[in-house]
Write a protein that holds these residues in place. Structure first.
Motif, PDB file in Angstrom:
ATOM      1  N   ARG A 149      -1.829  -2.334   3.626  1.00  0.00           N
ATOM      2  CA  ARG A 149      -0.636  -1.701   3.119  1.00  0.00           C
ATOM      3  C   ARG A 149       0.610  -1.751   3.956  1.00  0.00           C
ATOM      4  N   GLU A 228      12.132   6.877  -2.839  1.00  0.00           N
ATOM      5  CA  GLU A 228      11.059   5.828  -3.214  1.00  0.00           C
ATOM      6  C   GLU A 228      10.552   5.216  -1.919  1.00  0.00           C
ATOM      7  N   ARG A 229      11.311   4.804  -0.889  1.00  0.00           N
ATOM      8  CA  ARG A 229      10.825   4.018   0.064  1.00  0.00           C
ATOM      9  C   ARG A 229      10.475   5.157   0.941  1.00  0.00           C
ATOM     10  N   ARG A 232       6.658   5.495  -0.139  1.00  0.00           N
ATOM     11  CA  ARG A 232       5.969   4.359   0.291  1.00  0.00           C
ATOM     12  C   ARG A 232       5.634   4.472   1.563  1.00  0.00           C
ATOM     13  N   ASP A 235       2.781   7.100   2.300  1.00  0.00           N
ATOM     14  CA  ASP A 235       1.386   6.454   2.016  1.00  0.00           C
ATOM     15  C   ASP A 235       0.772   5.624   3.018  1.00  0.00           C
ATOM     16  N   ASP A 236       1.865   4.618   3.464  1.00  0.00           N
ATOM     17  CA  ASP A 236       1.397   3.609   4.549  1.00  0.00           C
ATOM     18  C   ASP A 236       1.146   4.424   5.840  1.00  0.00           C
TER      19      ASP A 236
END
Length: 645
Positions: A149, A228-229, A232, A235-236
């Protein structure tokens, strides 16, 4: 068998310089390789009188028919040459730490134009970075799946890579953004290599840099309202933290070290090693090898390090922590430094976290050895082979389906006890174990182990005769002698079932004492052997020399296991008796007052002093103690000379 004096070189022919020597058998095969800082002094040890040599050494020199040597410049050169010859000739009398497992590694092929991450086994390849070893391949795949990821580098095979490049379409990982798809030019080879370098830095322990970078990027994205980024990146970040959690910090100072431990008995040695990188345990290996050399702990460590680190591409860390230092520790440390390309510290941890971690590695080694023995003992094929070996080697005429082993335990002649353990069909039958309290001729104990062994063997076979005769009584140890058949097994009860083989823990004196006891009772149909623990020699009655079973013999392993179980059982009994003697109470001298009634008294009154102060009528109120026993207790406790308790 050869006579070592027939091929012994003259002392003046042997140089006093460092070197490596080889013993060969009559067929020319090399059977042993060793090194020495002084060849003349070392080789002289092998040609001492045979009775003074360790049995393993004696067996080697009587198998050999020739010895040759090669002089080298330094002891470090001797280390390298010794290992090279051991690897080339595979000598049968050298300890070989052969790891029978193929451990998986997380590998990054940095030698390729487009590096690839994968699971790899077997020998290491030049240009590939390895992390591990891991216990299971699935653990590597879980780690890689999480890291892709954040570090979406190539993980496909060469065939898949070429097919994607030819079609112009990436594979599924490229579409789900777990690969930057260098196959179709989405990323340049240079940028992909930088990404692979970051992956390797993270796996090597530099985790904080990347965690902080993602935290900063997530905060920046949130500040720019690019949610949104930011999600992401969140989560990373979670994926990275889960990987970090899988490799908890064990050494806070970011240590790079390999920590070794050895657990051994007279036949085998269990090896465990933890690979610590960046203060985290990155991998673990362990295996069990046969002991065929007469080596102390330091020499075993030297052999181990030679064989672990001499392989091409070996990863030598800054520190190597071992349970004992070899005699040539400085030369071994220099040799390891030459392989690493920088200084290596070889030492025994003395305190702190590293000592605690070394203790954990030792616990794993001991557990692995115990598991190895348990699995070997539970193997039906191995048990059958063991019984066949004993039948053949001891010339029994039939397999010893029931083996009884006897051991004596004492402390400076006090609290002497004997143990009898029973193995049937190669497995322990604990319900048939028996304990003996050794009395001696005068009731004060036996004079030595041989007299105690004679007494225990005599009593065992007297009970067998009594049961077969149908006598019903209680023996001197309080064990009922009962005639009859066990309804669950259909076998005679207790001692009536005769063994095919008696094993005693000891050498010729103990065997002779047991044989004398059996002769006095006319026991002629039971075989007898002794197993001397230090040298693992099998002694037969009346023989001047021991029977040396092959080191790989399953029969020898079974004898050793039977003997060790008898020793454990005897020690346990002895410690209990000694403990009871040290905690003896004045209540023990009261007739008719057993442990349960003593416990009831103390539970009611709290102390012996309170029992003494109470009258017979109050004592009689305790459950299990009637008026008559209460009077006896009171009179016994008020006698002059009874100490306050």
């Amino acid at each position: 068998m050869t006579n070592p004096s027939d091929y012994r070189p003259a002392a003046g022919e042997i140089p006093t310089k460092p070197g490596v020597y080889r013993f060969s058998d009559p067929s020319g095969r090399v059977i042993y390789v060793g090194k020495a800082r002084n060849l003349r002094q070392r080789l002289a040890n092998y040609f001492a009188p045979l009775p003074t040599l360790h049995p393993r050494t004696a067996r080697m020199v009587t198998t050999a028919s020739r010895v040759v040597w090669t002089v080298v410049g330094t002891e470090v050169e001797a280390l390298s040459l010794e290992y090279s010859w051991i690897k080339e000739f595979d000598p049968r009398f050298n300890v070989k730490y052969r790891d029978d497992k193929s451990y998986p590694y997380l590998a990054v092929t940095m030698g390729e134009k487009i590096p690839r991450v994968s699971v790899m086994r077997g020998s290491k390849r030049t240009g590939t970075r390895y992390f591990g070893p891991y216990s299971h391949a699935w653990a590597i795949r879980e780690t890689v799946d999480l890291l892709l990821r954040v570090f979406p580098i190539r993980s496909c095979t060469s065939g898949v890579f070429r097919a994607a490049a030819a079609s112009g379409r990436p594979c599924l990982l490229g579409y789900i953004e777990k690969c930057t798809a260098p196959c179709v030019g989405r990323i340049s080879p240079e940028d992909h290599r930088d990404l692979a370098e970051d992956f390797c830095r993270f796996m090597a322990g530099d985790t904080g840099t990347f965690v902080r970078r993602l935290e900063a990027e997530m905060a920046r994205a949130a500040g720019e309202m690019d949610y949104e980024r930011a999600a992401r990146l969140r989560d990373d970040l979670g994926a990275l933290r889960r990987v970090v959690e899988k490799n908890a910090v064990v050494l806070d100072d970011g240590t790079d070290a390999d920590i070794f431990a050895l657990a051994q008995d007279d036949l085998e040695v269990s090896v465990q090693v933890f690979h610590v990188r960046g203060g985290r345990v990155r991998g673990q290996r362990g295996w069990v090898s046969e002991r065929v050399e007469d080596l102390d702990d330091g020499a075993l460590v030297e052999r181990l390090l030679q064989q672990v680190y001499a392989e091409k591409g070996a990863d030598v860390p800054r520190e190597v922590l071992v349970p004992a230092l070899p005699e040539d520790a400085e030369q071994l440390q220099t040799w390891l430094g030459e392989i690493r390309g920088s200084k290596v510290s070889l030492r025994v941890p003395q305190r702190g976290d590293k000592r605690a971690l070394a203790a954990t590695v030792l616990t794993n080694a001991e557990g692995a050895l115990a598991l190895h023995k348990t699995r070997r003992a539970g193997d039906l094929t191995a048990r059958s082979k063991a019984l066949q070996d004993l039948e053949t080697e001891l010339e029994l005429g039939s397999s010893p389906l029931r083996i009884e082993c006897f051991d004596i335990s004492t402390l400076q002649g006090t609290h002497q006890v004997g143990s009898m353990v029973v193995f049937e069909d190669g497995l322990p039958r604990k319900s048939a174990y028996r304990q003996f309290v050794v009395r001696g001729a005068d009731g004060e104990g036996a004079r030595d182990d041989t007299e105690a062994m004679h007494e225990v063997i005599t009593r065992r076979f007297k009970r067998m005769a009594a049961e077969r005769a149908g006598q019903e009584e209680v023996d001197d140890d309080g064990v009922p002698i009962i005639r009859g058949i066990d309804p669950t097994t259909g076998r005679p009860q207790r001692f009536a079932y005769a063994p095919q083989l008696i094993v005693v823990d000891g050498g010729p004196p103990q065997v002779a004492a047991a044989r004398r006891a059996m002769d006095e009772l006319n026991i002629t149909d039971v075989a007898l052997v002794g197993l001397a623990k230090r040298l693992e020699e099998v002694w037969l009655p009346g023989e001047d020399f021991p029977l040396v079973l092959p080191r790989t013999s399953e029969g020898l392993y079974l004898l050793q296991r039977v003997r060790d179980e008898a020793h454990r059982f005897a020690i346990t009994h002895h410690r209990k008796r000694r403990g009871r003697a040290m905690t003896r109470s004045v209540l023990d001298d009261v007739p008719g007052l057993g442990p349960s009634r003593q416990a009831a008294l103390l539970a009611r009154f709290g102390s012996v002093k309170a029992v003494r102060a109470a009258g017979p009528d109050v004592i009689a109120e305790v459950p299990g103690i009637g008026p008559k026993l209460a009077v006896v207790i009171h009179e016994a406790l008020v006698k002059p000379g009874i100490l306050e308790a």
